[in-house]
Motif scaffolding. Structure first.
Motif, PDB file in Angstrom:
ATOM      1  N   ILE A   1       0.849  -1.192   0.000  1.00 55.63           N
ATOM      2  CA  ILE A   1       0.000   0.000   0.000  1.00 55.63           C
ATOM      3  C   ILE A   1       0.887   1.246   0.000  1.00 55.63           C
ATOM      4  O   ILE A   1       1.906   1.289   0.695  1.00 55.63           O
ATOM      5  CB  ILE A   1      -0.898   0.024   1.272  1.00 55.63           C
ATOM      6  N   GLY A   2       0.475   2.261  -0.780  1.00 48.61           N
ATOM      7  CA  GLY A   2       1.245   3.492  -0.830  1.00 48.61           C
ATOM      8  C   GLY A   2       0.380   4.715  -0.547  1.00 48.61           C
ATOM      9  O   GLY A   2      -0.851   4.623  -0.546  1.00 48.61           O
ATOM     10  N   ASP A   3       1.046   5.852  -0.324  1.00 48.59           N
ATOM     11  CA  ASP A   3       0.305   7.095  -0.109  1.00 48.59           C
ATOM     12  C   ASP A   3       0.095   7.818  -1.440  1.00 48.59           C
ATOM     13  O   ASP A   3       0.386   7.273  -2.507  1.00 48.59           O
ATOM     14  CB  ASP A   3       1.038   7.979   0.920  1.00 48.59           C
ATOM     15  N   GLU A   4      -0.401   9.062  -1.376  1.00 46.59           N
ATOM     16  CA  GLU A   4      -0.728   9.785  -2.608  1.00 46.59           C
ATOM     17  C   GLU A   4       0.519  10.126  -3.430  1.00 46.59           C
ATOM     18  O   GLU A   4       0.439  10.391  -4.619  1.00 46.59           O
ATOM     19  CB  GLU A   4      -1.555  11.043  -2.295  1.00 46.59           C
ATOM     20  N   ASN A   5       1.705  10.070  -2.796  1.00 45.45           N
ATOM     21  CA  ASN A   5       2.945  10.319  -3.532  1.00 45.45           C
ATOM     22  C   ASN A   5       3.571   9.043  -4.081  1.00 45.45           C
ATOM     23  O   ASN A   5       4.668   9.069  -4.635  1.00 45.45           O
ATOM     24  CB  ASN A   5       3.970  11.013  -2.633  1.00 45.45           C
TER      25      ASN A   5
ATOM     26  N   GLY B   1      -9.702 -15.011   5.025  1.00 46.97           N
ATOM     27  CA  GLY B   1     -10.176 -13.999   5.975  1.00 46.97           C
ATOM     28  C   GLY B   1      -9.155 -13.563   7.014  1.00 46.97           C
ATOM     29  O   GLY B   1      -9.490 -12.822   7.930  1.00 46.97           O
ATOM     30  N   SER B   2      -7.892 -14.008   6.863  1.00 46.85           N
ATOM     31  CA  SER B   2      -6.907 -13.689   7.906  1.00 46.85           C
ATOM     32  C   SER B   2      -6.018 -12.495   7.544  1.00 46.85           C
ATOM     33  O   SER B   2      -4.968 -12.299   8.118  1.00 46.85           O
ATOM     34  CB  SER B   2      -6.028 -14.912   8.175  1.00 46.85           C
ATOM     35  N   GLU B   3      -6.470 -11.695   6.578  1.00 48.53           N
ATOM     36  CA  GLU B   3      -5.655 -10.558   6.149  1.00 48.53           C
ATOM     37  C   GLU B   3      -5.431  -9.568   7.293  1.00 48.53           C
ATOM     38  O   GLU B   3      -6.318  -9.352   8.120  1.00 48.53           O
ATOM     39  CB  GLU B   3      -6.336  -9.806   4.986  1.00 48.53           C
ATOM     40  N   PHE B   4      -4.240  -8.969   7.306  1.00 46.37           N
ATOM     41  CA  PHE B   4      -3.954  -7.924   8.288  1.00 46.37           C
ATOM     42  C   PHE B   4      -2.898  -6.985   7.709  1.00 46.37           C
ATOM     43  O   PHE B   4      -2.234  -7.317   6.727  1.00 46.37           O
ATOM     44  CB  PHE B   4      -3.482  -8.524   9.622  1.00 46.37           C
ATOM     45  N   MET B   5      -2.749  -5.820   8.301  1.00 46.41           N
ATOM     46  CA  MET B   5      -1.813  -4.823   7.784  1.00 46.41           C
ATOM     47  C   MET B   5      -0.534  -4.783   8.617  1.00 46.41           C
ATOM     48  O   MET B   5      -0.574  -4.865   9.844  1.00 46.41           O
ATOM     49  CB  MET B   5      -2.458  -3.426   7.827  1.00 46.41           C
ATOM     50  N   VAL B   6       0.588  -4.649   7.935  1.00 44.69           N
ATOM     51  CA  VAL B   6       1.859  -4.421   8.605  1.00 44.69           C
ATOM     52  C   VAL B   6       2.314  -3.030   8.183  1.00 44.69           C
ATOM     53  O   VAL B   6       2.354  -2.719   6.994  1.00 44.69           O
ATOM     54  CB  VAL B   6       2.928  -5.455   8.176  1.00 44.69           C
TER      55      VAL B   6
ATOM     56  N   GLY C   1       2.612   0.647   3.926  1.00 38.35           N
ATOM     57  CA  GLY C   1       2.295  -0.601   4.619  1.00 38.35           C
ATOM     58  C   GLY C   1       2.162  -1.762   3.660  1.00 38.35           C
ATOM     59  O   GLY C   1       2.252  -1.597   2.431  1.00 38.35           O
ATOM     60  N   MET C   2       1.977  -2.933   4.246  1.00 35.82           N
ATOM     61  CA  MET C   2       1.869  -4.136   3.436  1.00 35.82           C
ATOM     62  C   MET C   2       0.706  -4.962   3.972  1.00 35.82           C
ATOM     63  O   MET C   2       0.617  -5.214   5.174  1.00 35.82           O
ATOM     64  CB  MET C   2       3.186  -4.907   3.536  1.00 35.82           C
ATOM     65  N   LYS C   3      -0.191  -5.323   3.077  1.00 34.10           N
ATOM     66  CA  LYS C   3      -1.308  -6.173   3.466  1.00 34.10           C
ATOM     67  C   LYS C   3      -0.847  -7.621   3.353  1.00 34.10           C
ATOM     68  O   LYS C   3      -0.342  -8.027   2.310  1.00 34.10           O
ATOM     69  CB  LYS C   3      -2.483  -5.908   2.524  1.00 34.10           C
ATOM     70  N   CYS C   4      -0.984  -8.371   4.462  1.00 31.56           N
ATOM     71  CA  CYS C   4      -0.498  -9.747   4.488  1.00 31.56           C
ATOM     72  C   CYS C   4      -1.636 -10.697   4.805  1.00 31.56           C
ATOM     73  O   CYS C   4      -2.691 -10.284   5.278  1.00 31.56           O
ATOM     74  CB  CYS C   4       0.581  -9.907   5.559  1.00 31.56           C
ATOM     75  N   ILE C   5      -1.395 -11.968   4.575  1.00 31.29           N
ATOM     76  CA  ILE C   5      -2.376 -12.994   4.921  1.00 31.29           C
ATOM     77  C   ILE C   5      -1.654 -14.131   5.636  1.00 31.29           C
ATOM     78  O   ILE C   5      -0.494 -14.429   5.314  1.00 31.29           O
ATOM     79  CB  ILE C   5      -3.143 -13.478   3.655  1.00 31.29           C
TER      80      ILE C   5
END
Lengths: 281, 469
Positions: B352-356, B385-390, B361-365
């Motif tokens: 995942i990135g910001d507007e720039n 269904g076990s996704e989470f953000m790092v 972050g990274m979405k993981c499972i």
């Protein structure tokens, strides 16, 4: 090896350097680039090849003074000094070098060169012109003093058009506007090659797509090794990730994700700015 | 009983201290420690350790010389089979090779063969910590020149091993290296804290050039010169291709081209080859504040520990579990000691990135291990269904590498396998007479010692080929 034989300032911010590199000189073809590391503590900097002389064993490079490394490479090295490393030619040659003569004779190329991008246009235009293709070259710069390679290119094409943003010489406006004017006059181009800053290549691509002219661009991505190893130069082409160094540097401009490419070229901006701020201090 | 004493521990830098520097982690044995550890060897009649070594070093013999205090003689025993002992003693996965076969390992700890090999090599090089007073003369014996020329492409482990053997047999050997420094992955990939460049690697390379081997840097074969021009115009009678597996793999997930996502190759090359960790070198590096390294091999450990040393809070994300981590056990242990976090049985699905366009972050499972696959390893399966953000601002992809296609593309008649490596038989012969290959360029990413073994086999095949012409 890699001794500097000639050094000329083409304008206050652009230097031309002739350096001894016999293996590179022998193998170089239009469209390829090289990497120079000036000294042990220097970076590996990708640079375009603007000429090569296999008999003399030399290559010519053109460098714009932008960051700490380019300043160091130009200001702290004189004729007679040697660079630590010159490696190349890297990347694929332009696709026209494998075209059949009858196909070349049917081509009418237009080059759009922006700023420093004028230097790598020269070997391409010269090659095509010598091999029977019709070649027009449009060079754009902010002002007259920043135009380079005008004499060299004048003898390597059918028509040379100069453009300046301020109108100090030639057409007043950008290169793409000149291209649109020429097409409006009825000139029919089979191919456009745009080389320059990314923003210029992006707009050249948009113009060519609008005019229905196939467009090739040369990506000057960030890279470290230049042999496919680091992946820093990855660029999205037609939705697929490609490496500028081994898959390019030339790609179909219409397929490039320009916003991503421009963003990626700023990846080390904070570090580059800090290096320039402390350069010479 | 000599074998009752426990394995002699090796002295190391304190983890809290070394997490902030690039000095070598392990100090290695000194003379007394080495002789004590050597006393644990049982000198088996049928030494299994030798069969576990890809270049079959006569391990009991060299250990016997260490025990007797004849370190020069020990170096002579190793030099018969290996040209890079200081490197191998440090980076070989001993637990799955020599030490994995040691009889002492059945009920206790195997003999520290790797540490002893390193000691002998360091002693030879006059490393002060060993107790040596000065470097010793090379133990290698070089035959008179035989008038034949061989080109070796790539100065990594495979190329150096091949070049060493050929030079010892009297061949004129010229090594072509694409980068500006010799050593291949040993120079650009493995960090200073695991393999010091000037004090260890360069000294071993100097031993190879002392045999008469010439190394020409800045030559990208396939671009600067072609294999056919080396054979036809430059007078080489045979060519060995040891170009490694240099192309980084990416996952193909969304967000991978965001700013802040690097291949481990880029990150490590900037740090190791270009010395970005030193402020007096100009190449930039960006480790970020929170760094995620994806992968579980040695390269992932190297990248993570480098990012940590550059100041980033670092997490390793690996899709399988602890016991499946492909890295050397010692590297995993060192990484944990230094404070690297491990998110095991976890796989990234999106960055995942910001507007720039910068990583935030990274979405993981979460994963679980399913049935064993064709390779015998249990394949990881996503838990729905076990996704989470790092949260992180840099991501380093350490997913392995594939061979560079440049040589195959520019050399007619050289075939590639489905996986991209050059096709070569056991002895290293490719599909074109006179062209041999070995190491990662054939097998895909493997180990330093396997590449050395392949280089040595190819040297034998090249010798037979040239003599049979």
């Amino acid at each position: 090896m890699f001794q500097i034989l000639e050094k000329t300032m083409l304008c206050p911010t652009i230097a031309e350097i002739v350096v001894e590199a016999p293996r590179v000189a022998k193998a170089a073809l239009p469209g390829q680039f090289l990497i120079i590391r000036d000294e042990e503590k220097g970076e590996r900097i990708p640079l375009t090849i603007s000429d090569s002389d296999p008999a003399r064993g030399t290559v010519t490079i053109v460098i714009q003074l932008i960051g700490a490394s380019s300043h160091n490479m130009v200001e702290r090295f004189s004729v007679g000094d040697s660079y630590a490393d010159v490696v190349g030619p890297l990347g694929n040659p332009s696709d026209f070098v494998t075209m059949a003569p009858e196909e070349l004779a049917r081509q009418r190329y237009v080059f759009i060169a922006g700023g420093l991008g004028t230097a790598p246009v020269y070997p391409q235009a010269k090659w095509l012109y010598e091999h029977g293709a019709a070649v027009d070259v449009i060079i754009g710069a902010r002002t007259q003093d920043l135009l380079i390679y005008t004499d060299k290119l004048a003898s390597a094409c059918d028509n040379l058009y100069l453009c300046t943003d301020d109108g100090s010489v030639g057409f007043k406006g950008v290169g793409t506007a000149k291209l649109e004017a020429l097409v409006a006059e009825g000139v029919k181009y089979t191919r456009c090659v745009a080389i320059g800053p990314m923003i210029m290549m992006k707009f050249a691509t948009l113009t060519c797509v609008k005019l229905g002219i196939p467009v090739i661009v040369s990506m000057n991505s960030l890279m470290v090794d230049g042999t496919g190893m680091c992946g820093a130069c990855r660029v999205s082409v037609g939705g697929k990730t490609r490496f500028s160094c081994v898959d390019g540097p030339e790609f179909d401009g219409a397929l490039i994700d320009w916003d991503e490419a421009m963003r990626r070229s700023r990846q080390y901006k904070p570090e580059e700015t800090a290096a320039m701020d402390s350069y010479g201090k | 009983m000599a074998n009752r004493i426990p394995r002699v521990p090796v002295r190391e830098q304190d983890p809290k201290v070394r997490a902030h520097n690039f000095e070598e982690v392990s100090f290695g044995y000194n003379k007394e420690e080495a002789m004590l550890e050597a006393s644990r060897c049982l000198h088996c009649k049928n030494p299994l350790c030798v069969t576990g070594c890809p270049v079959n070093i006569n391990i009991p013999d060299f250990i016997a010389e260490v025990l007797a205090g004849n370190f020069d003689a020990a170096a002579g025993v190793i030099a018969r089979d290996s040209s890079l002992p200081a490197v191998c003693g440090r980076v070989c996965p001993q637990e799955t090779q020599c030490e994995g076969k040691c009889i002492l390992g059945v009920k206790g700890e195997p003999v520290a063969i790797g540490k002893l090999e390193r000691f002998v090599a360091d002693w030879q090089h006059g490393v002060p910590g060993t107790g040596a007073s000065a470097p010793a003369a090379s133990k290698a014996v070089v035959a008179p020149a035989n008038g034949h020329k061989v080109a070796v492409i790539g100065s990594g482990p495979a190329g150096l091993a091949c070049a060493s053997d050929l030079a010892k047999w009297g061949y004129e050997v010229h090594v072509f290296e694409a980068l500006h420094k010799a050593g291949g992955v040993l120079a650009y990939g493995i960090p200073e804290f695991r393999l010091p460049k000037d004090d260890v690697l360069q000294k071993e390379i100097d031993e190879v050039t002392a045999l008469g081997v010439k190394i020409e840097t800045d030559v990208v074969v396939g671009r600067t010169a072609l294999i056919d021009s080396l054979l036809d115009d430059e007078g080489y009678e045979a060519v060995f291709v040891g170009t490694g597996a240099g192309l980084p793999r990416f996952m193909g997930i969304p967000g991978e081209n965001l700013n802040g996502v690097f291949s481990a190759n880029e990150f490590l090359t900037r740090n190791n080859l270009m010395k970005a960790f030193r402020s007096d070198y100009r190449t930039p590096i960006h480790a970020g504040v929170k760094c995620c390294v994806v992968g579980g091999g040695n390269v992932a450990m190297d990248a993570a520990r480098t990012a940590l040393r550059l100041g980033a809070e670092t997490t390793i994300v690996y899709r399988r579990g602890e016991s499946e981590l492909p890295a050397r056990k010692e590297e995993v242990h060192h990484a944990r000691e230094e404070g690297i976090r491990f998110e095991l049985l976890t796989n990234p699905v999106e960055i995942i990135g910001d507007e720039n366009g910068c990583v935030t972050g990274m979405k993981c499972i979460r994963m679980e291990l399913g049935e064993p696959d064709a390779s015998g390893r249990r394949s990881p399966v996503e838990i729905p269904g076990s996704e989470f953000m790092v949260e992180c601002d840099t991501v380093i992809m350490a997913l392995g590498t594939s061979p560079n296609p440049l040589i195959a593309q520019t050399t007619p008649g050289l075939e590639r396998s489905k996986r991209g490596g050059l096709v070569a038989d056991e002895a290293g012969a490719t599909t074109r007479p006179g062209i041999f290959a070995g190491g990662d360029a054939v097998t895909g990413a493997a180990t330093v010692i396997l590449a050395m073994g392949a280089g040595r086999k190819a040297a034998t095949a090249i010798d037979e080929y040239i003599k049979g012409r």
